[in-house]
Design an enzyme around this catalytic site. Structure first.
Site, PDB file in Angstrom:
ATOM      1  CG  HIS A   1      -4.321   4.943  -2.191  1.00  0.00           C
ATOM      2  ND1 HIS A   1      -4.932   6.149  -1.958  1.00  0.00           N
ATOM      3  CD2 HIS A   1      -4.144   4.870  -3.526  1.00  0.00           C
ATOM      4  CE1 HIS A   1      -5.123   6.789  -3.099  1.00  0.00           C
ATOM      5  NE2 HIS A   1      -4.657   6.032  -4.072  1.00  0.00           N
TER       6      HIS A   1
ATOM      7  CD  GLU B   1      -5.672   6.232   1.498  1.00  0.00           C
ATOM      8  OE1 GLU B   1      -4.435   6.103   1.641  1.00  0.00           O
ATOM      9  OE2 GLU B   1      -6.206   6.342   0.387  1.00  0.00           O
TER      10      GLU B   1
ATOM     11  CB  CYS C   1      -2.423   8.315  -4.600  1.00  0.00           C
ATOM     12  SG  CYS C   1      -2.844   7.717  -6.260  1.00  0.00           S
TER      13      CYS C   1
END
Ligand SMILES: *[C@@H]1O[C@H](CO)[C@@H](O)[C@H](O)[C@H]1NC(C)=O
Ligand SMILES: *[C@@H]1O[C@H](CO)[C@@H](O)[C@H](O)[C@H]1NC(C)=O
Ligand SMILES: *[C@@H]1O[C@H](CO)[C@@H](O)[C@H](O)[C@H]1NC(C)=O
Length: 310
Positions: free
Chosen positions: A233, A235, A122
């Site tokens: 993202h 994660e 990001c």
């Protein structure tokens, strides 16, 4: 015979690279905004540490506003760097300044055959484009809280990141809403292709369109160096549980996230850097710090650091 064996071992090592089953990845801090300043000057979301740990690495925080000697030392001690998402300036923040030192070290190392991966997520992805060009090429997008499948770009099959995707991961990535977008800035494929500094170093692996149909680059990969950037993202599906978010926590999104974590850590295993002593390694790990669990509706889990106490 012994000589032949030595030559063979060397050939294998040199061809396949270093094999390090105890990789350590550094995650870069960034300045807190005024709202959370009282917790500490800088922070790192806990999700990024958990993410690299999920892939089989240990994690250390990398602090900002430090001297060259600090960055040289940490760089020679770890096996990869993750530039996390967030909200600071990609040219002028302390995050950007520290990243520039690490980026230059990584380029130099890789040029000298010292395989050293970098990953930007990001804001970290946007940062990579700024590090390569010295410019902020971002424009505005409407892509906050938007789950999307990737639109793979020509040539993705020849990439390291997406060239060997297992069939199921390829299917989820190309057909299902498994990539988590949280950005109001991004780079258009046109702006990307117009930048010689970007096309010299990176190839586009995927694009997407925002809510207004405006196209943005969603994945890049270094052409000659193990540098990766995702506007999305990987994660978040496993670790971010804000009920106001629309994050896909289903098994297919989790599988994709785990693929990405495994890939990054796989790259870090090819690097042989290590701390001078076991004690120094232990002292650097994120386990030495305590996160703050924000029990509000964000449920954010963050590590905070003050400049002075480090
Ligand atoms: C940073 O300093 C502030 C002000 O002294 C303090 O309230 C905060 O707990 C400190 N944070 C950390 C992580 O040490
Ligand atoms: C995927 O990207 C290509 C190339 O930019 C574009 O022509 C195509 O319309 C895109 N497809 C989708 C579904 O966004
Ligand atoms: C993915 O999300 C978009 C935007 O929210 C939605 O329009 C689309 O139907 C979703 N696709 C799938 C396969 O769930």
């Amino acid at each position: 015979m012994i000589l032949q064996y030595a030559v063979l071992v060397c050939l294998i090592c040199c061809t396949w690279g270093y094999h390090n089953d105890r990789p350590i990845i550094g995650v870069l801090a960034q300045e807190t905004d005024s709202e959370s300043k009282h917790y500490g000057d800088t922070f790192i979301p806990a999700a990024y540490f958990k993410y690299v740990e999920m892939g089989g690495a240990r994690a250390v925080p990398i602090f900002v506003k430090k001297g060259q000697a600090y960055y040289d030392h940490i760089f020679s001690s770890i096996n990869g760097v993750l530039f996390p998402g967030g909200g600071v300036n990609i040219l002028t923040s302390e995050y950007a300044k520290a990243a520039q030192i690490l980026y230059r070290s990584a380029i130099k190392a890789n040029q000298n055959g010292d395989y050293f991966p970098l990953w930007g997520t990001c804001l970290g992805f946007q940062l990579l484009t700024a590090l390569a060009t010295g410019k902020d090429l971002m424009t505005e997008f409407d892509a906050e809280n938007l789950m999307l499948p990737l639109n793979f770009s020509d040539g993705y099959k020849d990439s390291r990141l997406y060239g060997n995707l297992p069939d199921d991961v390829f299917h989820y990535l190309s057909k299902e809403n498994v990539t988590t977008n949280y950005h109001h800035y991004g780079i258009t494929p046109t702006d990307f292709q117009f930048s010689v500094d970007l096309t010299k170093y990176f190839r586009i692996l995927s694009t997407n369109v925002d809510r207004n149909g405006k196209e943005f680059v969603s994945t890049i990969e270094g052409i000659n160096y193990p540098i990766y950037g995702t506007q999305w993202h990987p994660e978040k599906p496993n670790f971010i549980w804000n009920i106001q978010d629309n994050i896909n926590h289903g098994p297919d999104a989790i599988r994709v996230a785990q693929y990405a974590a495994n890939f990054l850590v796989g790259e870090a295993r090819k690097n042989g850097h290590r701390f001078d002593t076991i004690q120094e390694e232990i002292d650097a790990l994120i386990e030495n710090y305590s996160p703050v669990y924000h029990r509000d509706s964000t449920f954010a889990d963050r590590y905070y650091f003050n400049y002075t106490s480090l």
